[in-house]
Design a protein around this motif. Structure first.
Motif, PDB file in Angstrom:
ATOM      1  N   GLN A  63     -29.027 -34.167 -35.088  1.00 39.18           N
ATOM      2  CA  GLN A  63     -27.890 -35.046 -34.833  1.00 39.18           C
ATOM      3  C   GLN A  63     -27.533 -35.896 -36.047  1.00 39.18           C
ATOM      4  N   ALA A  64     -28.470 -36.072 -36.985  1.00 43.24           N
ATOM      5  CA  ALA A  64     -28.214 -36.860 -38.190  1.00 43.24           C
ATOM      6  C   ALA A  64     -27.512 -36.047 -39.277  1.00 43.24           C
ATOM      7  N   SER A  65     -27.320 -34.758 -39.053  1.00 40.79           N
ATOM      8  CA  SER A  65     -26.661 -33.895 -40.035  1.00 40.79           C
ATOM      9  C   SER A  65     -25.231 -34.363 -40.275  1.00 40.79           C
ATOM     10  N   ARG A  66     -24.796 -34.281 -41.531  1.00 41.24           N
ATOM     11  CA  ARG A  66     -23.416 -34.667 -41.890  1.00 41.24           C
ATOM     12  C   ARG A  66     -22.376 -33.868 -41.118  1.00 41.24           C
ATOM     13  N   SER A  67     -22.694 -32.625 -40.794  1.00 42.49           N
ATOM     14  CA  SER A  67     -21.697 -31.773 -40.141  1.00 42.49           C
ATOM     15  C   SER A  67     -21.843 -31.715 -38.621  1.00 42.49           C
ATOM     16  N   HIS A  68     -22.778 -32.454 -38.065  1.00 42.45           N
ATOM     17  CA  HIS A  68     -23.036 -32.406 -36.621  1.00 42.45           C
ATOM     18  C   HIS A  68     -21.769 -32.641 -35.807  1.00 42.45           C
ATOM     19  N   SER A  69     -21.038 -33.689 -36.094  1.00 44.28           N
ATOM     20  CA  SER A  69     -19.855 -34.024 -35.294  1.00 44.28           C
ATOM     21  C   SER A  69     -18.781 -32.935 -35.389  1.00 44.28           C
ATOM     22  N   HIS A  70     -18.694 -32.255 -36.530  1.00 41.13           N
ATOM     23  CA  HIS A  70     -17.704 -31.192 -36.688  1.00 41.13           C
ATOM     24  C   HIS A  70     -18.000 -30.020 -35.745  1.00 41.13           C
ATOM     25  N   PHE A  71     -19.269 -29.653 -35.604  1.00 44.88           N
ATOM     26  CA  PHE A  71     -19.646 -28.584 -34.683  1.00 44.88           C
ATOM     27  C   PHE A  71     -19.362 -28.990 -33.240  1.00 44.88           C
ATOM     28  N   ILE A  72     -19.694 -30.226 -32.909  1.00 49.21           N
ATOM     29  CA  ILE A  72     -19.480 -30.713 -31.546  1.00 49.21           C
ATOM     30  C   ILE A  72     -17.989 -30.741 -31.218  1.00 49.21           C
ATOM     31  N   ASP A  73     -17.180 -31.226 -32.154  1.00 49.90           N
ATOM     32  CA  ASP A  73     -15.730 -31.311 -31.930  1.00 49.90           C
ATOM     33  C   ASP A  73     -15.071 -29.933 -31.881  1.00 49.90           C
ATOM     34  N   ASN A  74     -15.470 -29.034 -32.777  1.00 48.99           N
ATOM     35  CA  ASN A  74     -14.842 -27.712 -32.848  1.00 48.99           C
ATOM     36  C   ASN A  74     -15.227 -26.804 -31.689  1.00 48.99           C
ATOM     37  N   LYS A  75     -16.431 -26.986 -31.176  1.00 51.67           N
ATOM     38  CA  LYS A  75     -16.941 -26.182 -30.052  1.00 51.67           C
ATOM     39  C   LYS A  75     -16.983 -24.683 -30.360  1.00 51.67           C
ATOM     40  N   THR A  76     -17.060 -24.348 -31.654  1.00 47.74           N
ATOM     41  CA  THR A  76     -17.232 -22.954 -32.070  1.00 47.74           C
ATOM     42  C   THR A  76     -18.221 -22.918 -33.219  1.00 47.74           C
ATOM     43  N   LEU A  77     -18.861 -21.757 -33.388  1.00 51.34           N
ATOM     44  CA  LEU A  77     -19.730 -21.560 -34.541  1.00 51.34           C
ATOM     45  C   LEU A  77     -19.985 -20.078 -34.733  1.00 51.34           C
ATOM     46  N   SER A  78     -20.401 -19.744 -35.942  1.00 48.07           N
ATOM     47  CA  SER A  78     -20.875 -18.400 -36.248  1.00 48.07           C
ATOM     48  C   SER A  78     -22.285 -18.504 -36.802  1.00 48.07           C
ATOM     49  N   VAL A  79     -23.156 -17.633 -36.323  1.00 49.62           N
ATOM     50  CA  VAL A  79     -24.518 -17.530 -36.822  1.00 49.62           C
ATOM     51  C   VAL A  79     -24.546 -16.314 -37.741  1.00 49.62           C
ATOM     52  N   ASN A  80     -24.836 -16.554 -39.009  1.00 48.16           N
ATOM     53  CA  ASN A  80     -24.890 -15.509 -40.012  1.00 48.16           C
ATOM     54  C   ASN A  80     -26.347 -15.278 -40.389  1.00 48.16           C
ATOM     55  N   VAL A  81     -26.899 -14.129 -40.009  1.00 48.23           N
ATOM     56  CA  VAL A  81     -28.304 -13.810 -40.256  1.00 48.23           C
ATOM     57  C   VAL A  81     -28.436 -13.337 -41.700  1.00 48.23           C
ATOM     58  N   LEU A  82     -29.303 -14.001 -42.464  1.00 50.47           N
ATOM     59  CA  LEU A  82     -29.399 -13.750 -43.896  1.00 50.47           C
ATOM     60  C   LEU A  82     -30.387 -12.646 -44.247  1.00 50.47           C
TER      61      LEU A  82
ATOM     62  N   VAL B  71     -31.816 -33.464 -27.171  1.00 55.05           N
ATOM     63  CA  VAL B  71     -33.263 -33.533 -26.989  1.00 55.05           C
ATOM     64  C   VAL B  71     -33.847 -34.200 -28.225  1.00 55.05           C
ATOM     65  N   GLY B  72     -34.332 -35.427 -28.072  1.00 58.26           N
ATOM     66  CA  GLY B  72     -34.894 -36.145 -29.211  1.00 58.26           C
ATOM     67  C   GLY B  72     -33.863 -36.291 -30.317  1.00 58.26           C
ATOM     68  N   THR B  73     -34.212 -35.814 -31.518  1.00 62.53           N
ATOM     69  CA  THR B  73     -33.356 -35.951 -32.693  1.00 62.53           C
ATOM     70  C   THR B  73     -32.324 -34.836 -32.826  1.00 62.53           C
ATOM     71  N   HIS B  74     -32.355 -33.859 -31.919  1.00 64.93           N
ATOM     72  CA  HIS B  74     -31.520 -32.668 -32.069  1.00 64.93           C
ATOM     73  C   HIS B  74     -30.580 -32.445 -30.889  1.00 64.93           C
ATOM     74  N   SER B  75     -29.531 -31.682 -31.175  1.00 68.30           N
ATOM     75  CA  SER B  75     -28.663 -31.168 -30.123  1.00 68.30           C
ATOM     76  C   SER B  75     -28.984 -29.695 -29.957  1.00 68.30           C
ATOM     77  N   VAL B  76     -29.142 -29.275 -28.712  1.00 70.49           N
ATOM     78  CA  VAL B  76     -29.363 -27.868 -28.395  1.00 70.49           C
ATOM     79  C   VAL B  76     -28.010 -27.321 -27.946  1.00 70.49           C
ATOM     80  N   LEU B  77     -27.497 -26.367 -28.715  1.00 69.55           N
ATOM     81  CA  LEU B  77     -26.179 -25.797 -28.447  1.00 69.55           C
ATOM     82  C   LEU B  77     -26.356 -24.436 -27.782  1.00 69.55           C
ATOM     83  N   MET B  78     -25.810 -24.280 -26.591  1.00 71.96           N
ATOM     84  CA  MET B  78     -25.810 -22.992 -25.897  1.00 71.96           C
ATOM     85  C   MET B  78     -24.480 -22.333 -26.213  1.00 71.96           C
ATOM     86  N   CYS B  79     -24.548 -21.178 -26.864  1.00 73.82           N
ATOM     87  CA  CYS B  79     -23.360 -20.572 -27.457  1.00 73.82           C
ATOM     88  C   CYS B  79     -23.113 -19.177 -26.897  1.00 73.82           C
ATOM     89  N   ARG B  80     -21.948 -18.984 -26.288  1.00 71.71           N
ATOM     90  CA  ARG B  80     -21.578 -17.667 -25.769  1.00 71.71           C
ATOM     91  C   ARG B  80     -21.011 -16.832 -26.909  1.00 71.71           C
TER      92      ARG B  80
END
Length: 167
Positions: A53-72, A125-134
């Protein structure tokens, strides 16, 4: 009682895939390096992503409600470090070649695989947000030959996992 430092030390021995998680919206593109990503279910296809939750980009993910997981892959070690650094979002996205799928979140063109997602539930949960992503779209691997190596993190260091098929 388990101390945080003891827990972190024990967790360093849990091998994890390395991912760059991205979003895009009114405030621009944002992303971070994450190892706390896992499958929840295949019906409907759902991933779990944990974000500090302390991440600089945390609020952007929460507001956008979208994300991509890129496996490296093994070739992305520097990209992982870039997205874990204090560089600005613009500086981070100057590395790598990016495209998009359904949600508009940046997708790394040469990722092993990318999952484009809509964030459906958020649990703090504690210091983190758990994002459930469809998962709404998947960019499959570019080379289906099985010759790619995955970038993983174990014991506070990068390692490569995979095998080259012998003919």
């Amino acid at each position: 009682m388990i101390e945080a430092s003891g827990f972190r030390e024990a967790m360093s021995l849990l091998t994890t895939a390395v991912n760059v998680v991205t979003t895009n919206g009114d405030t621009g593109r944002h992303g971070f390096t994450a190892s706390a990503v896992c499958s929840v279910t295949d019906t409907p296809p759902t991933l779990l992503v944990c974000m500090n939750q302390a991440s600089r980009s945390h609020s952007h993910f929460i507001d956008n409600k979208t994300l991509s997981v890129n496996v490296l892959g093994a070739q992305h070690q520097q990209l992982s470090n870039v997205f874990a650094s204090r560089l600005s979002s613009a500086e981070r996205f100057a590395h790598g070649a990016w495209t998009e799928l359904s949600t508009g979140a940046p997708v790394l063109e040469d990722a092993l695989v990318s999952f484009d997602c809509e964030i459906e539930h958020i649990q703090e949960v504690g210091t983190h947000s758990v994002l459930m992503c469809r998962v709404v779209a998947i960019k499959p691997p570019e080379s289906p030959s099985g010759q790619d190596e995955s970038l993983v993190y174990f014991n506070r260091a990068y390692h490569y996992v995979g095998q080259v098929e012998l003919v």
